[in-house]
Design an enzyme around this catalytic site. Sequence first.
Site, PDB file in Angstrom:
ATOM      1  N   GLU A  50       0.809  -1.225   0.000  1.00 60.34           N
ATOM      2  CA  GLU A  50       0.000   0.000   0.000  1.00 60.34           C
ATOM      3  C   GLU A  50       0.847   1.283   0.000  1.00 60.34           C
ATOM      4  OE1 GLU A  50      -3.910  -0.127   2.106  1.00 60.34           O
ATOM      5  OE2 GLU A  50      -3.016  -1.823   3.157  1.00 60.34           O
ATOM      6  N   THR A  55      -0.106   1.880  -8.100  1.00 56.21           N
ATOM      7  CA  THR A  55      -0.717   3.126  -8.568  1.00 56.21           C
ATOM      8  C   THR A  55       0.211   3.819  -9.557  1.00 56.21           C
ATOM      9  OG1 THR A  55      -1.861   3.374  -6.455  1.00 56.21           O
ATOM     10  CG2 THR A  55      -1.698   5.339  -7.845  1.00 56.21           C
ATOM     11  N   ARG A 183      -7.876  -0.145  -5.298  1.00 57.62           N
ATOM     12  CA  ARG A 183      -6.829  -0.876  -4.589  1.00 57.62           C
ATOM     13  C   ARG A 183      -7.054  -2.377  -4.708  1.00 57.62           C
ATOM     14  NH1 ARG A 183      -2.051  -2.420  -2.709  1.00 57.62           N
ATOM     15  NH2 ARG A 183      -2.219  -3.728  -0.854  1.00 57.62           N
ATOM     16  N   ASP A 205       6.654  -4.729 -11.064  1.00 58.76           N
ATOM     17  CA  ASP A 205       5.929  -4.407  -9.831  1.00 58.76           C
ATOM     18  C   ASP A 205       5.709  -5.701  -9.052  1.00 58.76           C
ATOM     19  OD1 ASP A 205       4.312  -3.309  -7.874  1.00 58.76           O
ATOM     20  OD2 ASP A 205       2.516  -3.240  -9.134  1.00 58.76           O
ATOM     21  N   GLN A 209       3.527  -6.794   0.602  1.00 62.53           N
ATOM     22  CA  GLN A 209       3.256  -7.419   1.899  1.00 62.53           C
ATOM     23  C   GLN A 209       4.388  -8.384   2.251  1.00 62.53           C
ATOM     24  OE1 GLN A 209       0.890  -6.936  -0.350  1.00 62.53           O
ATOM     25  NE2 GLN A 209      -0.478  -5.570   0.770  1.00 62.53           N
TER      26      GLN A 209
END
Length: 357
Positions: A50, A55, A183, A205, A209
């Site tokens: 996150e 993005t 998301r 990418d 986590q």
Amino acid sequence: WETLRSRKNRMGQCGVGGRSEVNKELDKQLRADGKKNARVIKLLLLGSGESGKSTFAKQLKSIHTEGFSEEDKQYFMDIIVENVFYSVRSVLQVIEDRELSLDDTELWDKVAHFLDDEKESLALDSKNARLIAKLWKDKTVKSVVEDYTSFHLLDSADYFISKVREIAEEDYSPTQQDIVRCRAKTTGIQELSLRINKNDFLIVDVGGQKSERKKWIHCFEDVTSILFFTAISEYDLNLYEEVSVNRMHDSLNLFCEICGSKWFSGIDFILFLNKRDLFEEKINRGVSIKIAFPDYDGEDTVEESAEYIENQFLEQVQDDKQVYPHITCATDTEQIRHVFDAVQSIVLQKALALSGF
């Protein structure tokens, strides 16, 4: 490759001469592929979950390709609906756990089924959209949302619920900004190939986590530059998957580990201190970075607080590695356009230097 394999099968009965021709053609193709790969500028996006990596990648796809196909839009439409229901469930679960009551007492009976259907696919029809819009205006809900540091709430929750009725319409098609803001947890390895000003870029990418990080090693070869992302706004939040760990501390430790990795010796880093907009909002509300950095003795201003966090990251660099910091908002398309122009200049100069020019 499939064509060459087929030709080999067809020519296999032609004796040694046939195999020799195939081998020559395979060798030629391998040499061509090797030269092509040597020219590809590989940018590896790393950082905690996150932090804005995906993005950023979506922004590059929007800016430097023909954009998102109808198939892409359908995929993201499903993600957006999931984001809406996830946000609603997160808030309702807090209300239930804390034994709170909605300001509109009759509304709970109408929305409680959103919790019951947690594992089912709910339809975002006009009826549910009206309920969600009404729910989000409830005073109790507003107070819970304002206290989002105590539970996991998507950054985009307010954004999507503010337009939930539009999303529920049959002819709804997500805008570029909708796609950028939605998301979805990145799992595995996602690649985006771009050709910009006759230069070939491969954007890699990977999931941020902790459970995903063990897969990163598969991406470490032939990297031109590392683009490391941290959410500068998350100094007051803990990890979703490890609630006792501060997100900023996790990001700093991860950055230190990656900077010191033997895999990235001599590779420059571009540091994205991302989510500037949320950071400014928190600082202006009086949420000090002392939550994560008790020794901070500067003014609680956006500029001084951001500079302090930036320096915390730069202090993790132990050799002569170059780190180029940028304070960014990955949902701001124009800013990302300009920042990536700067990134291109950095990595192209590095690539030329490595080639002896």
